[in-house]
Design an enzyme around this catalytic site. Sequence first.
Site, mmCIF file in Angstrom:
data_model
loop_
_atom_site.group_PDB
_atom_site.id
_atom_site.type_symbol
_atom_site.label_atom_id
_atom_site.label_comp_id
_atom_site.label_asym_id
_atom_site.label_seq_id
_atom_site.Cartn_x
_atom_site.Cartn_y
_atom_site.Cartn_z
ATOM 1 N N PHE A 64 0.846 -0.948 0.009
ATOM 2 C CA PHE A 64 0.074 -0.178 -0.167
ATOM 3 C C PHE A 64 0.852 0.979 0.051
ATOM 4 O O PHE A 64 1.658 1.390 0.989
ATOM 5 C CB PHE A 64 -0.935 -0.035 1.212
ATOM 6 C CG PHE A 64 -1.861 1.255 1.022
ATOM 7 C CD1 PHE A 64 -3.008 1.297 0.378
ATOM 8 C CD2 PHE A 64 -1.639 2.256 1.861
ATOM 9 C CE1 PHE A 64 -3.767 2.177 0.274
ATOM 10 C CE2 PHE A 64 -2.304 3.787 1.921
ATOM 11 C CZ PHE A 64 -3.512 3.300 0.907
ATOM 12 N N ASP A 112 9.057 2.427 1.911
ATOM 13 C CA ASP A 112 7.980 3.348 2.394
ATOM 14 C C ASP A 112 7.802 3.215 3.938
ATOM 15 O O ASP A 112 6.979 2.078 4.242
ATOM 16 C CB ASP A 112 6.633 2.829 1.557
ATOM 17 C CG ASP A 112 5.494 3.676 1.956
ATOM 18 O OD1 ASP A 112 5.300 4.435 2.932
ATOM 19 O OD2 ASP A 112 4.343 3.560 1.100
ATOM 20 N N LYS A 132 2.431 9.489 8.376
ATOM 21 C CA LYS A 132 1.978 9.445 9.399
ATOM 22 C C LYS A 132 2.071 10.009 10.929
ATOM 23 O O LYS A 132 1.701 10.899 11.271
ATOM 24 C CB LYS A 132 1.382 7.643 9.530
ATOM 25 C CG LYS A 132 0.511 7.286 8.560
ATOM 26 C CD LYS A 132 -0.067 6.131 8.585
ATOM 27 C CE LYS A 132 -1.026 5.713 7.543
ATOM 28 N NZ LYS A 132 -0.670 5.156 6.373
HETATM 29 C C1 LIG Z 1 -1.067 5.453 4.922
HETATM 30 C C2 LIG Z 1 0.125 4.925 3.949
HETATM 31 C C3 LIG Z 1 0.341 5.682 2.825
HETATM 32 C C4 LIG Z 1 -0.669 6.850 2.306
HETATM 33 O O1 LIG Z 1 -0.515 7.800 3.248
HETATM 34 P P1 LIG Z 1 -1.631 9.102 2.994
HETATM 35 O O2 LIG Z 1 -1.026 10.102 4.039
HETATM 36 O O3 LIG Z 1 -2.894 8.468 3.458
HETATM 37 O O4 LIG Z 1 -1.739 9.784 1.881
HETATM 38 C C5 LIG Z 1 1.316 5.136 2.055
HETATM 39 N N1 LIG Z 1 2.208 4.362 2.314
HETATM 40 C C6 LIG Z 1 1.902 3.474 3.648
HETATM 41 C C7 LIG Z 1 3.002 2.346 3.781
HETATM 42 C C8 LIG Z 1 0.920 3.880 4.231
HETATM 43 O O5 LIG Z 1 0.472 3.116 5.389
#
Ligand SMILES: *Cc1c(COP(=O)(O)O)cnc(C)c1O
Length: 395
Positions: free
Chosen positions: A137, A222, A251
């Site tokens: 994701f 990420d 986050k």
């Molecule tokens: C939440 C998340 C995203 C996206 O972040 P947003 O602030 O919602 O755009 C991207 N990568 C990972 C691993 C995430 O958990």
Amino acid sequence: MSQMNWPDIEAQLYLRTFRRIPLTITRGEGTRVWDDEGREYLDFVAGWAVNALGHCHPVLVEAIERQARTLIHTSNQFYTIPQLELAALLVQHSCLDRVFFCNSGVEAAEGAVKLARRFGKLHLNGAYEVITAGDSFHGRTLAMTAATAQEKYQQLYTPLPPGFVNVEWNNAQAIRDATVPHTCAVMLEPLQGEAGVRIPDSDYLRQVQEWCDQKGILLILDEVQTGIGRTGTLFGYEQAGVEPDILILAKGLASGVPIGAFLAKEHVSVFQPGDHGSTFGGNPLACAAAFAVVNHIIENNIPGHVQRIGTRFLDLLNELTREFPVAKEARGRGLLLALVLERDIADEITLSCLHHGLLINRVRPNAIRFMPPLITTDDDIDEAMSILRTVLASV
Ligand SMILES: *Cc1c(COP(=O)(O)O)cnc(C)c1O
């Protein structure tokens, strides 16, 4: 205000994008939130792993108040001090050399891929393709929907931007096999949060890094979800024994104030003025908030606390798997944990926990996820466990 039916109002006014839980939150403090009728809840969702210091932590509130009275926004045409103080803090405590600030995780991931493509044009004969892992994701823009290897997010929006190839997760050989002359980078999460908190084999990331080094392609991690102490070290990559070329954060970075960042090693930092930008990104308010949060986390060794309390929480969840046949497997790291269930009853359990005053996340039809504030105490864990026992006993 408590007479208002907010769910009805939402149903009329808001685009139907969220499967919301029937709870209107009006206030938060520490690990607790309160609803519009004054009921208290223990918050083990923490704004989707965002509220690192819990709700309205005094250190964060004070930083926001002070900065709001001083300077909220200018533009990136000018130098601003909170931005550069935050950049220095992140560079000093990571293996990366330079930083770019934006406003969310997906924006940071987009920027990271743009940087990798820029690098590919300059140093890899125009290579542009990014290899990502199944069930990953990376966010919701069109390009990151392509990068996110989950069909349920992709089908609706085709055609998606090309330049991404998805391979099996936790399989380094699949990455080797998918590497072609136009590959510029591999982008992975150190552990997959949205996929249900899936931890790869201990040598997976090291093998991938070796391959990337051998081929001269970039390793992008990420850490939007795993970064900033969530897994028990400031960054998840520290535990994998690797050093990414590009690191994506968001986050927990400002514990609730919107901010994202990507960091890069010096040799990868190939952007020239005009190549990339952001109006709000790196503004003084968000950066002052993030500085206060990250500084507090480092100075108080909160990652150490997360390691200790996360291990204890995982041990207790493992006890549940022995006590309740319906609880199949407990897994995770630090304060990013999941309980896999024997059947697709995660919705039911999430609702039942809500009624007992505990907020958790249904991450899969058969799995619930816990991502409490990093400042969660032993008493909070005990209270959550007691509610979970009650709920599991009743399904
Ligand atoms: C939440 C998340 C995203 C996206 O972040 P947003 O602030 O919602 O755009 C991207 N990568 C990972 C691993 C995430 O958990």
